[in-house]
Design an enzyme around this catalytic site. Structure first.
Site, PDB file in Angstrom:
ATOM      1  N   GLY A 108       0.800  -1.223   0.000  1.00  0.00           N
ATOM      2  CA  GLY A 108       0.000   0.000   0.000  1.00  0.00           C
ATOM      3  C   GLY A 108       0.836   1.277   0.000  1.00  0.00           C
ATOM      4  CD  GLU A 166      -2.789  -1.011 -11.235  1.00  0.00           C
ATOM      5  OE1 GLU A 166      -1.985  -1.929 -11.390  1.00  0.00           O
ATOM      6  OE2 GLU A 166      -3.491  -0.892 -10.212  1.00  0.00           O
ATOM      7  CE  LYS A 167     -12.115   2.934 -15.042  1.00  0.00           C
ATOM      8  NZ  LYS A 167     -12.304   4.392 -15.131  1.00  0.00           N
ATOM      9  CD  GLU A 202      -2.658  -8.901  -1.970  1.00  0.00           C
ATOM     10  OE1 GLU A 202      -2.695  -9.195  -0.776  1.00  0.00           O
ATOM     11  OE2 GLU A 202      -2.293  -7.784  -2.390  1.00  0.00           O
ATOM     12  CG  ASN A 249       1.393 -10.398  -1.344  1.00  0.00           C
ATOM     13  OD1 ASN A 249       2.129  -9.487  -1.726  1.00  0.00           O
ATOM     14  ND2 ASN A 249       0.153 -10.195  -0.979  1.00  0.00           N
ATOM     15  NE  ARG A 262       4.263 -11.160   2.196  1.00  0.00           N
ATOM     16  CZ  ARG A 262       3.009 -10.801   2.409  1.00  0.00           C
ATOM     17  NH1 ARG A 262       2.172 -11.605   3.032  1.00  0.00           N
ATOM     18  NH2 ARG A 262       2.561  -9.638   1.988  1.00  0.00           N
ATOM     19  CB  VAL A 295      -1.170 -11.787   8.295  1.00  0.00           C
ATOM     20  CG1 VAL A 295      -1.851 -11.677   9.648  1.00  0.00           C
ATOM     21  CG2 VAL A 295       0.148 -11.036   8.301  1.00  0.00           C
TER      22      VAL A 295
END
Lengths: 460, 79
Positions: free
Chosen positions: A166, A201-202, A275, A291, A293, A296
């Site tokens: 983020g 990006e939109k 994602e 990701n 890995r 969480v």
């Protein structure tokens, strides 16, 4: 399995989780720790523990040479990086392999490829995975970016190619803002990531965050269905569910298949997460990132599929083929995870490290609490604020929510502030129960719906 | 002139610069005003500014960049 021991290059609840999974497989565990973590639960659980430096993460958990040295000294066969710290550091993965050990995760090259947002997007395109409309790779100047924005429509995001979690994202509402914002974003990206590269990006308004769990052994690739992770604050997930309850079955099939296509196209090894943003109105999904890995929020997937993802990662690293076939993986019921952080939700989420005076945890077959806490433990101020994850299963989402409310009522951590009251309020909220959520929902809800016990809000 | 101590209000990791590539907020020997920022303390990934709180003609740092500190630890002395 060809490995008999694993070094855990992480701390906190995930280090506890990996210790337990490794021991269940009969592996000897070696826990590294900083000077601030000598009393940690992971150190107590491990067969061996090695101090790797002072409290500051850059000098301990992020110090590749020290971690490798600890692994050498203890004859570790494999290294599990957990999440955060060195988990997505290609150089670290390469160093582990160069030292003659297995890295519990994909190759350094896979991490490099999928870690570069622009390269990953191109790879997704190649594998036929829909991507958010935007630039074809990096843009070289503000004029080029503005031209793309005109074509795809405002608002758009300028994102740092080397960013993540983020960070390095700016939203541009209209053409006049472009010139100034572009230069600032580039300078910021250069300072933060050592790479000023940007792409466009939109913005998909009111989108949900949905992600697909994948597993691969380099030859076989499966998905373990998806998670709904739209409840976020400052782009950090707060509450996660599996499956994404609102998703039409046809869309679910296409979404999950696209993640497997991407895994196959890069020959993925280990556990990973693809994602997406999802638009309820158009039923369209768009690739965001991979990701490389364990995440969480992996327990919600474990609760609905019965697969132990961390054990599976260790087995794959040991050279075993995937132990599950796609047809064997089915969704059973619903699961929700609440991240319990050492933060005061009534004081703008001010972090509160300190001593856990008492700890009372709900116990039931359908409840799991992944944590590093014990009574008397001193939560250090040097790392992230995650204390534990309360995960609850139900036959239906409705039953899951009611069980979650009961479990949250019984969870009692004294001595430090926690986000438990926030989760109690969310679990009781009609909009959450209706599932009417998107990635900007929580921030608005906190402003308007979250009752503070004191009216004069303290600003940190 | 007397010496005054600047103590950390919070536990965490102390930084003398706003970003790794920036110059330090203050160097040893710099004059400080009461409201001058002399460093940052990172507590569980959230950053908090540390202000001098006192004015003086020369500051001398006791804590180093990236030191782990506890609340009440001396960060610097001001003359």
């Amino acid at each position: 399995m060809s490995i008999r021991s694993v070094l855990i290059a992480n701390r906190g609840e995930i280090a506890v989780r990996i210790n337990r999974a490794a021991k269940a497989l009969g592996l000897r565990t070696i826990q590294v720790y900083s000077a601030a973590d000598a009393d940690s639960l992971a150190v107590r659980l491990a067969d061996e523990a090695v101090e790797i430096g002072p409290a500051t993460a850059r000098k301990s958990y992020l110090n590749i040479a020290n971690v490798i040295e600890a692994a050498r000294k203890t004859n570790a066969d494999a290294v599990h990086p957990g999440y955060g710290f060195l988990a997505e550091n290609a150089e670290f993965a390469d160093a582990v392999v160069a030292a003659g050990m297995r890295f519990v995760g994909p190759s350094g090259d896979s991490i490099r490829l999928l870690g570069d947002k622009v390269a990953a997007r191109r790879e997704a395109d190649k594998a036929g995975v829909p991507t958010v409309p935007g630039s074809d790779g990096r843009v070289s100047n503000a004029a080029e970016a503005a031209g793309i924005a005109d074509r795809i429509g405002f608002p758009v995001m300028i994102k740092a190619a080397a960013g993540g979690g983020g960070r390095g994202i700016r939203i541009i509402q209209e053409p006049s803002e472009f010139e100034r914002q572009f230069l600032q974003a580039s300078a910021e990206a250069e300072a933060a990531f050592g790479d000023g590269g940007l792409y466009v990006e939109k913005v998909i308004p009111a989108a949900r965050h949905i992600e697909v769990q994948i597993l691969g052994d380099g030859h076989n690739f499966v998905h373990c269905y998806e998670r709904e992770c739209s409840l976020q604050r400052r782009r950090q997930k707060v509450w996660e569910e599996a499956p994404a309850f609102h998703l039409p079955q046809k869309v679910r099939e296409r979404l999950c298949a696209s993640a497997v296509d991407l895994a196959r196209s890069v020959g993925y090894v280990g556990a990973g997460t693809v994602e997406y943003l999802y638009d309820d109105k158009t039923e369209a999904f768009y690739f965001i990132e991979v990701n490389t890995r364990i995440q969480v929020e992996h327990p919600v997937t474990e609760m609905i599929t019965g697969i132990d993802l961390v054990q599976e990662m260790l087995k794959i690293a040991g050279g075993a083929p995937l132990s599950v076939r796609q047809d064997d993986i089915v969704i059973s019921g619903h699961a929700i995870e609440c991240r319990i952080n050492a933060e005061d939700p009534f004081k703008d989420f001010q972090p509160g490290p300190g001593t856990v005076e008492t700890l009372s945890v709900p116990e039931a077959d359908h409840v799991r609490f992944d944590t590093m806490l014990y009574e008397g433990y001193v939560v250090p101020p040097f790392y992230d604020s995650l204390l534990g994850k309360l995960i609850v299963h139900g036959d239906t989402r409705e039953q899951c929510l009611s069980r979650l409310s009961a479990a949250l009522a019984a969870l009692d951590i004294r001595g430090i502030p926690t986000t438990t009251p926030l989760h109690r309020a969310l679990a009781a909220d009609p909009a959450v129960a209706a599932g009417d959520i998107h990635t900007r929902f929580l921030e608005g809800w906190l402003e308007t719906r979250f009752a503070r016990p004191d009216s004069d809000k303290e600003v940190a | 002139m007397s010496k005054q101590e600047i103590r950390s209000p919070l536990p965490g990791v102390f930084y003398r610069k706003p970003t790794p590539d920036s110059p330090s907020f203050k160097e040893d020997g710099d004059a400080v005003a009461k409201d001058d920022v002399i460093g940052l303390v990172e507590v569980m990934k959230s950053f908090h500014e540390v202000k001098a709180g006192v004015a003086g003609k020369a500051i001398r740092f006791v804590a180093e960049n990236e030191d782990a500190i506890m609340a009440g630890d001396i960060i610097a002395e001001v003359e």
